[in-house]
Enzyme design. Sequence first.
Site, short mmCIF file in Angstrom:
data_model
loop_
_atom_site.label_atom_id
_atom_site.label_comp_id
_atom_site.label_asym_id
_atom_site.label_seq_id
_atom_site.Cartn_x
_atom_site.Cartn_y
_atom_site.Cartn_z
N HIS A 122 0.90 -1.29 0.19
CA HIS A 122 0.02 -0.14 0.00
C HIS A 122 0.98 1.31 0.00
O HIS A 122 2.16 1.10 0.44
CB HIS A 122 -0.98 0.02 1.17
CG HIS A 122 -1.84 0.96 1.43
ND1 HIS A 122 -1.60 2.19 1.79
CD2 HIS A 122 -3.41 0.87 1.30
CE1 HIS A 122 -2.72 3.16 1.92
NE2 HIS A 122 -3.78 2.17 1.43
N ASP A 200 3.06 -4.54 8.17
CA ASP A 200 2.01 -3.79 7.96
C ASP A 200 1.05 -4.82 8.22
O ASP A 200 0.33 -5.42 7.18
CB ASP A 200 1.70 -2.74 6.56
CG ASP A 200 0.58 -2.34 6.06
OD1 ASP A 200 -0.42 -2.21 7.11
OD2 ASP A 200 0.53 -1.71 5.24
N GLN A 203 -4.39 -5.00 7.24
CA GLN A 203 -5.33 -6.19 6.77
C GLN A 203 -5.60 -7.45 7.27
O GLN A 203 -6.31 -8.21 7.28
CB GLN A 203 -5.15 -6.27 5.16
CG GLN A 203 -5.43 -5.04 4.22
CD GLN A 203 -6.78 -4.66 4.23
OE1 GLN A 203 -7.77 -5.36 4.35
NE2 GLN A 203 -6.81 -3.26 4.06
N LYS A 226 -10.19 -0.38 10.51
CA LYS A 226 -10.56 -1.62 9.92
C LYS A 226 -10.73 -2.79 10.81
O LYS A 226 -10.67 -4.19 10.26
CB LYS A 226 -9.13 -1.82 9.10
CG LYS A 226 -8.91 -0.91 7.78
CD LYS A 226 -7.94 -1.13 7.09
CE LYS A 226 -7.29 0.05 6.39
NZ LYS A 226 -8.01 0.16 5.16
N CYS A 364 -4.61 2.46 -3.69
CA CYS A 364 -3.43 2.86 -2.96
C CYS A 364 -2.39 1.88 -3.31
O CYS A 364 -1.54 1.70 -2.36
CB CYS A 364 -3.42 3.32 -1.68
SG CYS A 364 -4.75 4.68 -1.31
#
Length: 406
Positions: A122, A200, A203, A226, A364
């Site tokens: 991203h 990261d 998600q 999220k 993104c």
Amino acid sequence: MTFNVDRIRQDFPILSKSNRGKPLAYLDNAASSQKPNCVIACLAKYYKEQNSNVHRGVYALAEEAEIEYQQARQTIADWLHVSTEEIIFVRGATEALNLTAHCFSQSKLKSGDAIILTQMEHHANIVPWQMVAKEKNLKIKVAPIMNDGTLDLECLSKLLREEDTKLLSLCHISNSLGTINPVEQIIKEAHDRNITVVVDGAQSIPHTRLDLKKMDCDFFAFSGHKVFGPMGIGVLYGKKELLQAMPPYQGGGDMIDQVSFEGTTFAPSPQRFEAGTPNVAGAIGLASAIDYLSNQNMLELAQHEDSLLQFAQTELQKIKGLKIHGNAAKKVAVISFSIEGVHPHDLATLLDSEGIAIRTGHHCCQPLMESLGVTSTARASFAFYNTMEEAERLVDAVQKSASILC
Ligand code: PLP
């Protein structure tokens, strides 16, 4: 109790809303998730009964807000199997990654060192590194992906073996492809070469129960919104010894030890990285979302999401001209796809008229789109509160739209 999606849906009031006169099928969960009643009630309670600034007050209300704020940190630390000193509240994954890039490079990276990123990142895990690379004369190397949307692990290993590689920053799960990266294996390989690893987790946190001590990442970033929590709050986890060696990110109140015009000394982590009035309500709301997940069987939720994924993927693939980007054996319920001759925005507009909310664009991930040979895709992303009926509506509506637009 076995998994009951209708019971779960009662916890999320927005799901009973209509969209353009049809029942809302919210399939944009990779962009942001919906909030259960307990999170909404928690935010309302904070502002009705507990609101005051933290850290400085001696009165009862301020004490209560402080206790709630620190309890939120404890809840999140326990959920991730780490300690409270290692949990920094930030605005979201973007801020967490910017903080890490800026502060870690100040303390540990020098001119000529190389950072590895992957093709599926991203922008939030690309641009901050580019900014510090320019500032500190660092190199950026990119690990490519294979045709099925998995990381090319052989190429990644080669990059990890290069002398100048000092840091790897990669997503746990791709927001565009749904690919689950084998982070534990990658981290072990990187650590064998003294390479720091930033994950990261924007998600992965909504889909899996994580033990960060077991994962052994050095930093882990995610956003509250999220993971069924509020917007404007997120978390950076960092190993204590790394955080203590890093300079502050921003200066101001609450992050200091002593201030004089001759100079300032700083508080230890996490306060050092939380300058100014924090998002107290957001932190408490995020802890409430984590409590909500703690009361669910995450394995059952993941199995339900996977059944939606398997059905939707199989059925969508039958549509003439439709291509799914990302077919990794290990993926979450995120389906990015293109239909030959159809602009994704036109498709999403027709789906919207059927009550179905999906996302289109580059998500993104412009470098990823370039490697896929597209400028944008349509993306349907599921959460545990989505139903098989919604997956069927998606397939039917895509089929209908394709026949109109082709
Ligand atoms: N990383 C990934 C993989 C994401 O999917 C996102 C958001 O979509 C981000 C980082 C940035 O998250 P936020 O915009 O909440 O800071």
